[in-house]
Design a protein around this motif. Structure first.
Motif, PDB file in Angstrom:
ATOM      1  N   ASP A   1      -0.466  -2.197  -4.687  1.00 36.72           N
ATOM      2  CA  ASP A   1      -1.820  -2.960  -4.707  1.00 36.72           C
ATOM      3  C   ASP A   1      -3.070  -1.651  -4.404  1.00 36.72           C
ATOM      4  OD1 ASP A   1      -1.134  -5.536  -5.247  1.00 36.72           O
ATOM      5  OD2 ASP A   1      -0.031  -5.387  -3.401  1.00 36.72           O
ATOM      6  N   SER A   2      -2.805  -0.798  -3.516  1.00 37.07           N
ATOM      7  CA  SER A   2      -3.585   0.080  -3.246  1.00 37.07           C
ATOM      8  C   SER A   2      -2.664   1.539  -2.975  1.00 37.07           C
ATOM      9  CB  SER A   2      -4.452  -0.062  -2.141  1.00 37.07           C
ATOM     10  OG  SER A   2      -3.650  -0.203  -1.052  1.00 37.07           O
TER      11      SER A   2
ATOM     12  N   ASN B   1     -11.329  -4.277  -5.252  1.00 41.15           N
ATOM     13  CA  ASN B   1     -10.907  -3.777  -3.803  1.00 41.15           C
ATOM     14  C   ASN B   1     -11.583  -2.608  -3.508  1.00 41.15           C
ATOM     15  OD1 ASN B   1      -8.879  -5.807  -3.129  1.00 41.15           O
ATOM     16  ND2 ASN B   1      -7.197  -4.420  -4.204  1.00 41.15           N
TER      17      ASN B   1
ATOM     18  N   SER C   1      -7.169   1.510  -6.827  1.00 36.99           N
ATOM     19  CA  SER C   1      -6.992   0.126  -6.390  1.00 36.99           C
ATOM     20  C   SER C   1      -7.786  -0.633  -7.416  1.00 36.99           C
ATOM     21  CB  SER C   1      -7.236  -0.558  -5.214  1.00 36.99           C
ATOM     22  OG  SER C   1      -6.855  -1.827  -5.106  1.00 36.99           O
TER      23      SER C   1
ATOM     24  N   HIS D   1       1.043  -1.133   0.019  1.00 34.43           N
ATOM     25  CA  HIS D   1      -0.002  -0.073  -0.117  1.00 34.43           C
ATOM     26  C   HIS D   1       0.866   1.233  -0.081  1.00 34.43           C
ATOM     27  CE1 HIS D   1      -3.128   3.012   0.983  1.00 34.43           C
ATOM     28  NE2 HIS D   1      -2.481   3.285   2.139  1.00 34.43           N
TER      29      HIS D   1
END
Length: 370
Positions: free
Chosen positions: A199-200, A223, A219, A174
């Motif tokens: 991923d985010s 998600n 994301s 993240h």
């Protein structure tokens, strides 16, 4: 309408003190008024679509704050405890969000002191990550990187190395990108260049961008669907969100392009201060200067008193610049610092300033996050 000169023109405490511009207020007054809980607000949908485009992520979600975006961004990756999150010991997600990781995600945290004193490297991660299924441990499931941290930019190549290590071990990564805008402006790398390794990504629109409220999480579609649910759970499913996202759209167009100039002004100020004898704690790469008060021979209580005298606002050892800081304020800050250095040299041992007597506590932690 907003005044021509912002109340933040003399405020070096943080870029969170930026105020909405007249064009932002105009956009808010003319915003769409659909219901965002049902995803029917056109300005909000447009804002989220623009963030998705800029980051290269599949989808995006407006959040009420950067803190909300961070907590959602980590939580969407955590499904079954015991689990832990690895991050810098100064990280906002760990140190400045009201124990959110413990309360909301029931996660252990592994706070790491970077060996280089500046930013986490893949070697730091390898040293402190928890792998395997030893029942005595809480395996690392998320690595959270803050970009920028203390105004310092983690090199893109280092982010790539950490990302490759994380993905090889099924660990999500993240980005607390509250000031990823600044990193992009300073390096010339696009948001998508950075975001491909995460991923985010959570970004703030109410700091350097100057919008009044909010942040955004980007994301995958899956998600973001889960994050929308969790946002509702936290009370963040507001209705006429367009009143806020319309201002954020203006900030993207009008304020983000000014960040490079802000960084240049910050570096010029840092150079001027060094000529006065001020020693920085960290390299000055974006919009922050951290004063090393001890090496600079500055009594911080005295400095705060001088700042009040010269009509500038400072909270601790961190100096934060933003697009609304005036040239006059910069000159006044330099005068305040020069005077504080002069006065400090005359102080008797054990001197306690009026600011200290009033409860001033030096809480500069080099994280630069708020």
């Amino acid at each position: 309408m907003a005044p021509k000169v912002s109340p933040a023109a003399n405020d070096f405490r943080s870029d969170t003190f930026t105020t909405p511009t007249p064009s932002m207020l105009e956009a808010m007054a003319n915003s769409s008024v659909g219901d965002d809980v049902y995803q029917e607000d056109s300005d909000t949908n447009a804002f989220q679509a623009e963030i998705s485009r800029l980051t290269g992520m599949e989808d995006a979600l407006f959040t009420l704050s950067g803190t909300m975006g961070n907590q959602l961004g980590v939580r969407i990756h955590l499904n079954q405890f015991p689990h832990s999150v690895l991050c810098d010991y100064r990280a906002h997600v760990y140190a400045e969000e009201g124990s959110g990781l413990a309360v909301l995600s029931q996660a252990m945290v592994t706070p790491v002191h970077p060996a280089n004193g500046l930013y986490l490297t893949v070697d730091d991660v390898k040293k402190w990550v928890t792998l395997g299924d030893d029942i005595h441990t809480a395996p690392t499931k998320v690595i959270s990187l803050e970009v920028t941290i203390g105004g310092v930019i983690t090199p893109l190549e280092e982010i790539r190395k950490i990302s490759e290590f994380a993905r090889a071990h099924d660990i999500k990564i993240h980005c607390d990108g509250a000031r990823l805008w600044n990193a992009s402006a300073a390096t010339g790398h696009s948001l998508a260049d950075y975001c491909q390794y995460f991923d985010s990504v959570s970004m703030c629109v109410s700091k350097g961008l100057g919008a009044p409220i909010g942040g955004v999480l980007a994301s995958t579609k899956e998600n973001i669907k889960r994050a929308r649910w969790l946002r509702k759970q936290l009370g963040g499913g507001i209705r006429q969100a367009g009143i806020l996202t319309s201002a954020a759209l203006v900030a993207l167009r009008e304020v983000w392009p000014t960040m490079k100039t802000t960084h240049e002004r910050t570096k010029k100020l840092a150079k001027d201060l060094e000529e006065l004898g001020v020693v920085p704690q960290l390299p000055v790469e974006t919009n922050f200067i951290f004063i090393d008060a001890k090496k600079s021979n500055i009594n911080m209580g005295v400095l705060l008193e001088q700042c009040k005298k010269f009509n500038v606002k400072l909270m601790d050892e961190r100096i934060s610049l933003h697009h609304q800081i005036s040239d006059e304020a910069i000159e006044n800050l330099k005068l305040a610092i020069a005077e504080a250095i002069k006065i400090t040299k005359t102080l008797p041992e054990g001197y306690v300033s009026n600011a200290e007597k009033g409860g001033y506590a030096n809480n500069a932690k080099m994280n630069g996050s708020d």
